[in-house]
Design an enzyme around this catalytic site. Structure first.
Site, short mmCIF file in Angstrom:
data_model
loop_
_atom_site.label_atom_id
_atom_site.label_comp_id
_atom_site.label_asym_id
_atom_site.label_seq_id
_atom_site.Cartn_x
_atom_site.Cartn_y
_atom_site.Cartn_z
N CYS A 199 -0.84 -7.78 -1.15
CA CYS A 199 -0.81 -6.62 -0.24
C CYS A 199 0.28 -6.74 0.81
O CYS A 199 0.90 -5.75 1.18
CB CYS A 199 -2.13 -6.51 0.51
SG CYS A 199 -3.59 -6.61 -0.47
N HIS A 250 -7.47 0.33 -3.67
CA HIS A 250 -6.48 -0.66 -4.08
C HIS A 250 -7.03 -1.54 -5.20
O HIS A 250 -8.09 -2.14 -5.09
CB HIS A 250 -5.98 -1.49 -2.89
CG HIS A 250 -5.49 -0.60 -1.78
ND1 HIS A 250 -5.54 -0.95 -0.45
CD2 HIS A 250 -4.94 0.65 -1.81
CE1 HIS A 250 -5.04 0.04 0.28
NE2 HIS A 250 -4.68 1.02 -0.52
N ASP A 293 0.82 -1.21 0.00
CA ASP A 293 0.00 0.00 0.00
C ASP A 293 0.85 1.26 0.00
O ASP A 293 0.39 2.33 -0.40
CB ASP A 293 -0.88 0.05 1.25
CG ASP A 293 -1.87 -1.09 1.33
OD1 ASP A 293 -1.90 -1.92 0.40
OD2 ASP A 293 -2.61 -1.15 2.33
N ASP A 342 -5.68 -4.27 -6.45
CA ASP A 342 -5.18 -5.64 -6.55
C ASP A 342 -6.12 -6.72 -6.04
O ASP A 342 -5.72 -7.86 -5.80
CB ASP A 342 -3.78 -5.75 -5.90
CG ASP A 342 -3.75 -5.26 -4.47
OD1 ASP A 342 -4.78 -4.79 -3.97
OD2 ASP A 342 -2.67 -5.34 -3.85
N ASP A 383 -2.22 5.81 -2.92
CA ASP A 383 -1.66 4.62 -2.29
C ASP A 383 -1.01 3.79 -3.40
O ASP A 383 -1.54 3.70 -4.52
CB ASP A 383 -2.76 3.77 -1.65
CG ASP A 383 -3.15 4.24 -0.26
OD1 ASP A 383 -2.82 5.39 0.10
OD2 ASP A 383 -3.80 3.46 0.48
#
Ligand code: ARG
Length: 356
Positions: A341, A239, A112, A241, A190
């Site tokens: 992550c 995020h 992150d 992902d 991020d």
């Protein structure tokens, strides 16, 4: 410095992994209440965050997740990867900037916080006040990498004043276009809102990453890179992902609903729709959806770290010609991420290429 000599060198998500940072959960705290944190959470998660603001995460959850992180580190080492860990920080300490104070969150998700582009490692200007000093635990490593020849940079330090946030933000009704809790006061992003395919980088506008933040990354990287902002259909975007994961040249893993149309650039790629997660209802997930099942880590174009209990994903990966490396991680998932992550690939053997 040329790639083989540089301690930092990674251009994509799949070249053979040589060195990785694995996060830690020591001294993890729920942050003080703030509107920016509400937006990416589901209503139930918000309730838990509000009720626990400023308190430590439950010690038994921390211990279970810490054991899984150590086991992940051992799995990676057994696969020939050098594993590094951050230095614990006490996230109960308060800090601030003009106009605000906060306490911290955790050091669980290096993904992150830091972006690696080639020989460069970049500290991201995060929009959550509770993550203002989120790179601190990684600084010993950053200094080491710098001394050994890496380029180390940080985006302009944000001020995070009230003006950045939309004070009257509320969840948008179903079907309405995305409204972010952050505006364009200053660049914030991020690292995990970006995913790398060599010279092409894919980004999403989210509740922590704004358009001027994405523009900052593009201009910082310069003409050798193309940053593409994707329009994904995530109700609570934070995020990329667990929505879109390029796993190898020609192989793209996607969330079944969040990628309503595979971006044109991926024409010709094999697209694997992530199998439904098997995380049981009632398993605590403080800040992620169950689709964290697709947050896998590639050790090279074939070996993929997947959750041991996630049989549908293991099968899907095998059917796709991959070699799953199973690892227990469900307790770690509670903290809001999975293998991608929890790690930062510092060095992957390979060169900067165009894949499109
Ligand atoms: N927002 C995603 C979801 O709820 C989780 C993404 C987690 N990624 C990360 N790098 N922490 O499905």
């Amino acid at each position: 410095m040329s790639a083989p000599d540089c301690p930092v060198s990674a251009h994509n998500e799949w070249d053979p992994l040589e060195e990785v940072i694995v996060g830690i959960v020591d001294h993890s705290y729920f942050p003080p209440r703030h509107i920016a944190q509400d937006a990416p959470l589901s209503p139930d998660q918000r309730t838990v965050f509000h009720a626990n603001a400023g308190l430590p995460f439950p010690p038994e959850r921390v211990a279970a997740a810490a054991a899984e992180l150590d086991a992940l580190a051992a799995v990676l080492e057994a696969e020939g990867v050098r594993v590094r860990r951050p230095e614990p920080r006490d996230h109960a300490q308060s800090y601030g900037a003009p106009g605000w104070t906060s306490t911290g969150l955790y050091d669980a998700m290096p993904r992150d916080v830091l972006l690696v582009f080639g020989d460069q490692i970049l500290e991201c200007p995060m929009a959550w006040r509770s993550r203002y000093y989120a790179t601190s635990s990684f600084r010993p490593l950053l200094k080491e990498y710098f001394r050994a020849g890496a380029r180390w940079s940080a985006a302009p330090k944000p001020e995070l004043p009230d003006e950045l946030y939309e004070a009257d933000w509320t969840d948008q009704p179903d079907g309405e276009p995305f409204r972010s809790v952050i505006g364009e006061f200053e660049p914030t992003f991020d690292a995990a809102d970006f995913i790398r395919c060599g010279r092409d980088i894919f980004a999403q506008r989210s509740h922590v990453t704004n358009t001027i933040g994405i523009e900052w990354v593009q201009r910082h990287l310069g003409d050798g890179y193309r940053v593409h902002t994707l329009d994904l259909a995530d109700d609570h975007p934070m995020h990329i992902d667990a929505s879109l994961m390029p796993l190898a040249p020609g192989k793209l893993l996607i969330h079944p609903d969040r990628v309503p149309e595979v971006p044109k650039m991926f024409k010709g790629w094999d697209v694997l729709v992530a199998p439904k997660p098997v995380i049981p209802d009632g398993h605590p997930l403080y800040m992620t959806s169950k689709w964290i099942n697709m947050n896998v880590l590639m050790l090279d174009e074939e070996r993929v770290v997947v959750e041991r209990q996630d049989e549908p994903m293991i099968k899907a990966m095998k059917d796709w010609g991959m070699t799953p490396v199973p690892c227990d991680f469900r307790n770690f998932n509670s903290f809001g991420g999975s293998f991608h992550c929890a790690t930062l690939d510092v060095r992957r053997r390979g060169t900067l290429e165009s894949y499109f």
